[in-house]
Motif scaffolding. Structure first.
Motif, PDB file in Angstrom:
ATOM      1  N   THR A  19     -45.883 -34.670 -22.507  1.00 47.44           N
ATOM      2  CA  THR A  19     -46.233 -35.017 -23.877  1.00 47.44           C
ATOM      3  C   THR A  19     -46.270 -33.729 -24.704  1.00 47.44           C
ATOM      4  OG1 THR A  19     -48.612 -34.721 -23.577  1.00 47.44           O
ATOM      5  CG2 THR A  19     -47.685 -36.858 -23.004  1.00 47.44           C
TER       6      THR A  19
ATOM      7  N   THR B  25     -49.391 -33.509 -19.404  1.00 49.50           N
ATOM      8  CA  THR B  25     -49.795 -32.924 -20.685  1.00 49.50           C
ATOM      9  C   THR B  25     -49.559 -31.416 -20.665  1.00 49.50           C
ATOM     10  OG1 THR B  25     -52.073 -32.477 -19.981  1.00 49.50           O
ATOM     11  CG2 THR B  25     -51.581 -34.691 -20.854  1.00 49.50           C
TER      12      THR B  25
ATOM     13  N   ILE C   7     -48.066 -43.067 -21.867  1.00 48.83           N
ATOM     14  CA  ILE C   7     -47.514 -43.364 -23.195  1.00 48.83           C
ATOM     15  C   ILE C   7     -46.332 -44.324 -23.037  1.00 48.83           C
ATOM     16  CG2 ILE C   7     -46.424 -42.393 -25.244  1.00 48.83           C
ATOM     17  CD1 ILE C   7     -47.890 -39.797 -24.703  1.00 48.83           C
TER      18      ILE C   7
END
Length: 305
Positions: free
Chosen positions: A171, A190, A183
């Motif tokens: 992300t 992340t 998502i």
């Protein structure tokens, strides 16, 4: 006294320290100020010193001196490595309140890899003596690179560690302190996870320098393993101290270069001339003290009007 008591005490201390750091120190997402971090550094150093006294009591003074020398080498080299961690956190734009968690898991992973490298390195030295000369040459090269290479113009995103991190589906933004985020039905990593990957790979690369340096002192597992792990466990708190004094240690690279060169030479001439552990320890301590003294003096002169 049975040497196994040392491993039992070490195992207990390791579990307690890591548990306290995770449950107590890292329970809140907040910036660790320098004063608080310094207190934890003092506690870690005190534990390491007391453990050395246990080694002296159980195994003798000579092995305790080897332990202290290996501990100081790893701690001093770790300071230089922490500078790189500061840059990595900056590149990934990780807030200070999330850095402790990333460091915790990064250091835990580093401990596993350090243990593997130590056992493999010690085994190689035991069965293939010529490896001593390879380690010595590596340290001499590292000493030159540490003391004279100019890293100011290097782009950290061109490093091998960063290139590896780009292969993870990730992300673009943080999701709190989470390593993963879901998502559109997809589980992605992340920026904090990517940062952790880069720190982990960077530490593995650092280990190729620090482990041979430690093995130059001794190949005794009790000495090298415990000294190295105690030093690594204290890096989380040391990181937050170093962040605020980074500009004051301008001559650190020269000091570390001198120490690595000394250790490299020691390994290369070990067949013909033996330098005792006490002499090695004195040299390392003196170089570090002189490095800090001249660095601080230069910073004070620069601060004068």
């Amino acid at each position: 006294m049975d040497e196994s008591i040392i491993w039992v005490v070490f195992a207990i201390l390791f579990v307690v320290i890591m548990a306290v750091d995770l449950v107590v120190v890292g329970r809140k997402h907040e910036k660790m100020d320098t004063k608080r971090a310094l207190k934890f550094v003092e506690i870690y150093v005190l534990i390491a010193v007391l453990f050395g006294l246990l080694i002296a009591y159980v195994c003798g003074t000579d092995r305790a001196m080897s332990y202290y020398a290996a501990y100081i080498i790893e701690m001093s080299m770790s300071v230089d490595n922490l500078f790189v961690f500061i840059v990595i956190f900056g590149v990934f734009m990780i807030p200070e309140e999330y850095q402790h968690k990333t460091l915790y898991w990064g250091i835990l992973g580093a401990i596993v890899f350090r243990a593997l490298f130590i056992f493999v390195g010690a085994s190689l030295l035991e069965h293939f003596h010529f490896v001593m000369y390879i380690f010595g040459a590596i340290l001499l090269f590292t000493a030159y690179k540490t003391a004279f290479s100019d890293d100011d113009d290097s782009d950290p995103e061109d490093s091998f560690a960063f290139k590896v991190s780009k292969h993870f589906p990730s992300t673009p933004t943080l999701h709190g302190d989470s390593f993963f985020a879901k998502i559109d039905g997809k589980r992605l990593v992340t920026p904090i996870f990517l940062c952790l990957v880069v720190i982990e790979i960077s530490d593995i690369i650092f280990a190729f320098d620090s482990i041979p340096a430690a093995l130059s002192i001794s190949s005794d597992m009790v000495v090298i393993f415990t000294a190295n792990i105690f030093a690594v466990m204290g890096l989380r708190s040391l990181y937050f101290v170093i962040k605020d004094i980074i500009g004051s240690l301008r001559y650190l690279n020269y000091g570390l270069g001198a120490i690595l060169a000394f250790i490299g030479v020691k390994m290369l001439i070990s067949e013909f001339f033996e330098i005792s552990v006490v002499e090695s320890l004195l040299f390392i301590v003196i170089v570090l003290l002189l490095t800090v003294f001249f660095s601080v003096r230069a910073s004070k002169k620069e601060a004068l009007p």
